[in-house]
Design a protein around this motif. Structure first.
Motif, PDB file in Angstrom:
ATOM      1  N   VAL A 104     -13.500  -3.667   6.904  1.00 19.46           N
ATOM      2  CA  VAL A 104     -12.223  -3.491   6.218  1.00 19.46           C
ATOM      3  C   VAL A 104     -12.106  -2.029   5.825  1.00 19.46           C
ATOM      4  O   VAL A 104     -12.926  -1.515   5.053  1.00 19.46           O
ATOM      5  CB  VAL A 104     -12.113  -4.384   4.972  1.00 19.46           C
ATOM      6  N   SER A 105     -11.094  -1.351   6.372  1.00 17.11           N
ATOM      7  CA  SER A 105     -10.867   0.066   6.080  1.00 17.11           C
ATOM      8  C   SER A 105      -9.593   0.212   5.261  1.00 17.11           C
ATOM      9  O   SER A 105      -8.596  -0.468   5.522  1.00 17.11           O
ATOM     10  CB  SER A 105     -10.729   0.868   7.384  1.00 17.11           C
ATOM     11  N   GLU A 106      -9.630   1.104   4.278  1.00 18.41           N
ATOM     12  CA  GLU A 106      -8.431   1.327   3.470  1.00 18.41           C
ATOM     13  C   GLU A 106      -7.670   2.566   3.921  1.00 18.41           C
ATOM     14  O   GLU A 106      -6.562   2.806   3.462  1.00 18.41           O
ATOM     15  CB  GLU A 106      -8.794   1.419   1.991  1.00 18.41           C
ATOM     16  N   ASN A 107      -8.261   3.336   4.803  1.00 20.03           N
ATOM     17  CA  ASN A 107      -7.595   4.444   5.492  1.00 20.03           C
ATOM     18  C   ASN A 107      -8.512   4.874   6.631  1.00 20.03           C
ATOM     19  O   ASN A 107      -9.640   4.373   6.746  1.00 20.03           O
ATOM     20  CB  ASN A 107      -7.288   5.612   4.525  1.00 20.03           C
ATOM     21  N   PRO A 108      -8.067   5.788   7.502  1.00 19.29           N
ATOM     22  CA  PRO A 108      -8.910   6.163   8.654  1.00 19.29           C
ATOM     23  C   PRO A 108     -10.237   6.815   8.269  1.00 19.29           C
ATOM     24  O   PRO A 108     -11.157   6.872   9.091  1.00 19.29           O
ATOM     25  CB  PRO A 108      -8.019   7.152   9.412  1.00 19.29           C
ATOM     26  N   GLN A 109     -10.356   7.298   7.053  1.00 19.20           N
ATOM     27  CA  GLN A 109     -11.554   8.012   6.655  1.00 19.20           C
ATOM     28  C   GLN A 109     -12.636   7.140   6.019  1.00 19.20           C
ATOM     29  O   GLN A 109     -13.798   7.531   5.960  1.00 19.20           O
ATOM     30  CB  GLN A 109     -11.217   9.142   5.660  1.00 19.20           C
ATOM     31  N   GLN A 110     -12.261   5.941   5.505  1.00 20.21           N
ATOM     32  CA  GLN A 110     -13.257   5.186   4.759  1.00 20.21           C
ATOM     33  C   GLN A 110     -13.015   3.679   4.819  1.00 20.21           C
ATOM     34  O   GLN A 110     -11.878   3.215   4.921  1.00 20.21           O
ATOM     35  CB  GLN A 110     -13.272   5.639   3.293  1.00 20.21           C
ATOM     36  N   GLY A 111     -14.119   2.943   4.777  1.00 16.29           N
ATOM     37  CA  GLY A 111     -14.070   1.497   4.824  1.00 16.29           C
ATOM     38  C   GLY A 111     -15.472   0.946   4.650  1.00 16.29           C
ATOM     39  O   GLY A 111     -16.416   1.676   4.355  1.00 16.29           O
ATOM     40  N   ALA A 112     -15.619  -0.351   4.822  1.00 12.44           N
ATOM     41  CA  ALA A 112     -16.908  -1.006   4.640  1.00 12.44           C
ATOM     42  C   ALA A 112     -17.100  -2.062   5.713  1.00 12.44           C
ATOM     43  O   ALA A 112     -16.145  -2.699   6.156  1.00 12.44           O
ATOM     44  CB  ALA A 112     -16.994  -1.645   3.255  1.00 12.44           C
ATOM     45  N   THR A 113     -18.353  -2.244   6.122  1.00 16.65           N
ATOM     46  CA  THR A 113     -18.702  -3.201   7.163  1.00 16.65           C
ATOM     47  C   THR A 113     -19.775  -4.155   6.657  1.00 16.65           C
ATOM     48  O   THR A 113     -20.737  -3.733   6.014  1.00 16.65           O
ATOM     49  CB  THR A 113     -19.225  -2.478   8.424  1.00 16.65           C
ATOM     50  N   VAL A 114     -19.594  -5.443   6.930  1.00 18.38           N
ATOM     51  CA  VAL A 114     -20.632  -6.437   6.653  1.00 18.38           C
ATOM     52  C   VAL A 114     -20.886  -7.216   7.934  1.00 18.38           C
ATOM     53  O   VAL A 114     -19.992  -7.369   8.769  1.00 18.38           O
ATOM     54  CB  VAL A 114     -20.238  -7.397   5.518  1.00 18.38           C
ATOM     55  N   ASP A 115     -22.122  -7.680   8.106  1.00 15.36           N
ATOM     56  CA  ASP A 115     -22.428  -8.516   9.260  1.00 15.36           C
ATOM     57  C   ASP A 115     -23.098  -9.798   8.810  1.00 15.36           C
ATOM     58  O   ASP A 115     -23.602  -9.912   7.692  1.00 15.36           O
ATOM     59  CB  ASP A 115     -23.275  -7.769  10.290  1.00 15.36           C
ATOM     60  N   GLU A 116     -23.069 -10.768   9.692  1.00 23.45           N
ATOM     61  CA  GLU A 116     -23.510 -12.120   9.353  1.00 23.45           C
ATOM     62  C   GLU A 116     -24.934 -12.165   8.830  1.00 23.45           C
ATOM     63  O   GLU A 116     -25.237 -12.898   7.889  1.00 23.45           O
ATOM     64  CB  GLU A 116     -23.382 -12.994  10.607  1.00 23.45           C
ATOM     65  N   SER A 117     -25.816 -11.368   9.416  1.00 24.52           N
ATOM     66  CA  SER A 117     -27.222 -11.421   9.016  1.00 24.52           C
ATOM     67  C   SER A 117     -27.434 -10.932   7.588  1.00 24.52           C
ATOM     68  O   SER A 117     -28.411 -11.294   6.940  1.00 24.52           O
ATOM     69  CB  SER A 117     -28.072 -10.580   9.974  1.00 24.52           C
ATOM     70  N   GLN A 118     -26.515 -10.114   7.090  1.00 31.60           N
ATOM     71  CA  GLN A 118     -26.661  -9.570   5.746  1.00 31.60           C
ATOM     72  C   GLN A 118     -26.265 -10.566   4.671  1.00 31.60           C
ATOM     73  O   GLN A 118     -26.845 -10.575   3.590  1.00 31.60           O
ATOM     74  CB  GLN A 118     -25.786  -8.320   5.583  1.00 31.60           C
ATOM     75  N   ILE A 119     -25.276 -11.403   4.938  1.00 32.26           N
ATOM     76  CA  ILE A 119     -24.710 -12.197   3.846  1.00 32.26           C
ATOM     77  C   ILE A 119     -24.859 -13.700   4.015  1.00 32.26           C
ATOM     78  O   ILE A 119     -24.623 -14.451   3.073  1.00 32.26           O
ATOM     79  CB  ILE A 119     -23.217 -11.877   3.653  1.00 32.26           C
TER      80      ILE A 119
END
Length: 207
Positions: A104-119
């Motif tokens: 999920v990115s809030e603009n082209p410069q920054q966002g966050a990524t999660v993957d199944e194995s983490q959560i």
């Protein structure tokens, strides 16, 4: 064969940081972004295992719960990380384990990524979670074998009556019952899964 597919959805939304760092205290106020959701998952064959539009509609359907009448999604105090995690868990419930990755990115410069194995950690002492994970793996295996054997199955689902299909299943299961575990047992049971799908298709067709 396995590959990854991905889809993207853009949504205008508002959020805030409930307890902001003093250096960026302005983030404690409601502010708007054009959030971009990027969803990626594993597929098990190359004939559109999950159709792009169907997956995008699943993403849209989940995001709709945040929408207000003015067309702005109200995310409250949820961060990009939280939004990505919520989406991933929702897709996992709908489609099963597929090595999901959600950004999920809030603009082209920054966002966050999660993957199944983490959560999505499976507790060793939780037999329900273990069974569901194994269930997904076995059904995907049966589907892949069906794709590989389509030429030998032919037009069976349309030509063979329900009684005959169930008879074929009975023969395979009876052989397993009499012979016990053999090197062919797994293949016999997987074939039985696919015959069961044929039978269900006949039920739907004959209704």
């Amino acid at each position: 064969m396995s590959a990854r597919i991905h889809v993207k959805e853009r949504i205008t939304g508002m959020h805030k940081w409930k307890d902001p760092d003093s250096r960026v205290d302005f983030l404690g106020n409601d502010h708007v972004h054009d959030f971009i959701y990027t969803v990626s998952c594993k597929v098990y064959h190359n004939d559109r295992d999950i159709e792009f539009y169907i997956l995008r509609n699943s993403v849209k359907k989940y995001l709709a719960k945040y929408m207000k009448q003015d067309g702005i999604a109200m995310f409250g105090g949820r961060s990009c990380e939280m939004l990505a995690e919520e989406m991933l868990k929702r897709l996992h419930i709908e489609y099963g384990s597929r090595n999901w990755i959600v950004t999920v990115s809030e603009n082209p410069q920054q966002g966050a990524t999660v993957d199944e194995s983490q959560i999505l950690t499976t507790k060793e002492d939780d037999p329900v979670d273990i069974t569901l994970k194994r269930y997904d793996q076995l059904v995907n295996k049966a589907r892949l074998i069906f794709k590989q054997r389509r030429s030998s199955y032919g037009n069976s689902v349309n030509e063979i009556d329900l009684h005959t299909i169930v008879g074929l299943m009975k023969m395979k299961l009876f052989r397993i019952y009499n012979e016990g575990l053999t090197p062919n047992t797994t293949d016999e049971l997987v074939d039985t899964i696919n015959y069961a799908v044929f039978a269900l298709s006949r039920v739907d067709k004959d209704d």
